[in-house]
Design an enzyme around this catalytic site. Structure first.
Site, PDB file in Angstrom:
ATOM      1  N   SER A   1       3.467   7.029  -1.288  1.00  0.00           N
ATOM      2  CA  SER A   1       2.392   6.590  -0.347  1.00  0.00           C
ATOM      3  C   SER A   1       1.025   7.038  -0.643  1.00  0.00           C
ATOM      4  O   SER A   1       0.670   6.802  -1.967  1.00  0.00           O
ATOM      5  CB  SER A   1       2.712   7.266   0.936  1.00  0.00           C
ATOM      6  OG  SER A   1       1.756   6.759   2.134  1.00  0.00           O
TER       7      SER A   1
ATOM      8  N   TYR B   1      -4.848  -1.773   2.650  1.00  0.00           N
ATOM      9  CA  TYR B   1      -4.058  -0.934   1.874  1.00  0.00           C
ATOM     10  C   TYR B   1      -3.711   0.519   2.654  1.00  0.00           C
ATOM     11  O   TYR B   1      -2.531   0.885   2.498  1.00  0.00           O
ATOM     12  CB  TYR B   1      -5.028  -0.362   0.728  1.00  0.00           C
ATOM     13  CG  TYR B   1      -4.388   0.720  -0.323  1.00  0.00           C
ATOM     14  CD1 TYR B   1      -3.277   0.529  -1.230  1.00  0.00           C
ATOM     15  CD2 TYR B   1      -4.750   2.029  -0.652  1.00  0.00           C
ATOM     16  CE1 TYR B   1      -2.654   1.191  -1.919  1.00  0.00           C
ATOM     17  CE2 TYR B   1      -4.402   2.954  -1.322  1.00  0.00           C
ATOM     18  CZ  TYR B   1      -3.204   2.477  -2.066  1.00  0.00           C
ATOM     19  OH  TYR B   1      -2.430   3.398  -2.821  1.00  0.00           O
TER      20      TYR B   1
ATOM     21  N   LYS C   1       0.173   1.777   3.373  1.00  0.00           N
ATOM     22  CA  LYS C   1       0.770   3.122   2.744  1.00  0.00           C
ATOM     23  C   LYS C   1       1.179   3.834   4.137  1.00  0.00           C
ATOM     24  O   LYS C   1       2.140   4.822   4.068  1.00  0.00           O
ATOM     25  CB  LYS C   1      -0.471   3.944   2.411  1.00  0.00           C
ATOM     26  CG  LYS C   1      -1.108   3.500   0.969  1.00  0.00           C
ATOM     27  CD  LYS C   1      -0.010   3.657  -0.240  1.00  0.00           C
ATOM     28  CE  LYS C   1       0.977   2.431  -0.567  1.00  0.00           C
ATOM     29  NZ  LYS C   1       1.762   2.791  -1.658  1.00  0.00           N
TER      30      LYS C   1
END
Length: 310
Positions: free
Chosen positions: A150, A177, A181
């Site tokens: 992650s 993003y 994650k």
């Protein structure tokens, strides 16, 4: 147990450890952390199978480690047909795995879609791995591990289960993003719960700031903004690791860390991070078990495939 930290390398983690007999899958072995993670495991005796979107690029990248016998299969995480094809090829061998390391990913991409119409970052970083790992999970041996890479960028955004494709909101590459994650962490939380009865643990981690190909869409200004947001300090600067330092936490989680300590947790610098609501540590929303279950259900709906509890 040895004490490791931000400057620990893969070789520090695996010093004196023999991985002979271990069978390991690493996604994204055509660059950066994937190459180093695969190399380190293979150098210590593990049988390593890597995946890559571009087999030619992976072959070139791994050429200097040819003596380690790392096999590479094609798997484009932005195409569920490719993901399922890779999983079928591996399942067809009827061989078990000890560790799956979901390492591959994309970062701060311009707005776009995967082959299946998903927003690129969510579709690649989360949904591609969601299908691949779940299809292969029945082949994990008792005591096996799933390690999901992650990022501290999960701090930028929680998942948006009502608008995963930015159809209702303006696209921001860093928010996208961050969502992907956060999804990685929530996936690890629910996967760990589902597999625990088989003696298998799942965990997520932040590798640190490493200048690899992953950063190709990240401008210096974006990098500075990311550092500032992550630290809650406008003057913060990114602390850059070497690739062997960046891959160390993945290797630690896969082979060294106590399973009972890391299952369903988030790791940083070869340590278990504390859950916090501020900018330090992992965000509480990434560990909400009900949120993790909701993401799982939404993910199954999106990929049109169900994965019953083990």
């Amino acid at each position: 147990m040895a004490q490791f930290g931000a400057e620990t390398t893969t070789e520090d983690v695996l010093a004196g450890i023999d991985l002979t007999g271990k069978r390991v899958l690493v996604t994204g072995v055509s660059a950066g952390l994937g190459i180093e993670t695969a190399r380190a495991a293979a150098a210590h005796g593990a049988q390593v199978i890597g995946t890559a979107r571009d087999l030619g690029k992976a072959a070139t990248a791994l050429a200097e480690h040819s003596e380690l016998g790392i096999e590479v299969l094609e798997c484009d995480l932005a195409s569920l047909a490719s993901v399922r094809g890779c999983a079928d090829a591996l399942l067809g061998r009827d061989e078990a795995f000890d560790v799956i390391i979901a390492n591959a990913g994309v970062m701060n991409c311009p707005f776009g879609h995967t082959a299946d119409g998903f927003e690129t970052q969510f579709g690649t970083n989360h949904l591609g791995h969601f299908v691949l790992v779940n299809r292969l999970a029945p082949r994990l041996r008792p005591g096996g591990r799933v390690v999901i890479v992650s990022s501290s960028a999960h701090q930028f955004a929680d998942v948006d289960l009502d608008d995963p494709g930015f159809e209702k909101t303006d696209y921001d590459p860093m928010v996208a993003y961050g969502r992907s994650k956060t999804a990685n962490i929530l996936f690890a939380v629910e996967l760990d719960r589902r597999l625990r009865g088989r003696g298998i643990c799942a965990t997520a981690l932040h590798p640190g700031g490493i200048m690899t190909e992953l950063m190709r869409h990240t401008t210096p200004e974006m990098l500075q903004d990311m550092a500032a947001k992550a630290a809650g300090n406008a003057g913060a600067r990114v602390k850059v690791k070497t690739v062997p330092q960046g891959a160390a936490t993945s290797v630690w989680a896969a082979f060294v860390a106590p399973a009972e300590a890391i299952g369903g947790r988030y790791l940083v610098d070869c340590q278990v991070a504390e859950v916090a609501s501020g900018r330090e540590g992992v965000q509480a929303y990434a560990f909400d078990p009900e949120r993790a279950k909701a993401l799982w259900a939404r993910s199954e709906e999106m990929v049109r495939e169900r994965f019953p509890e083990a």
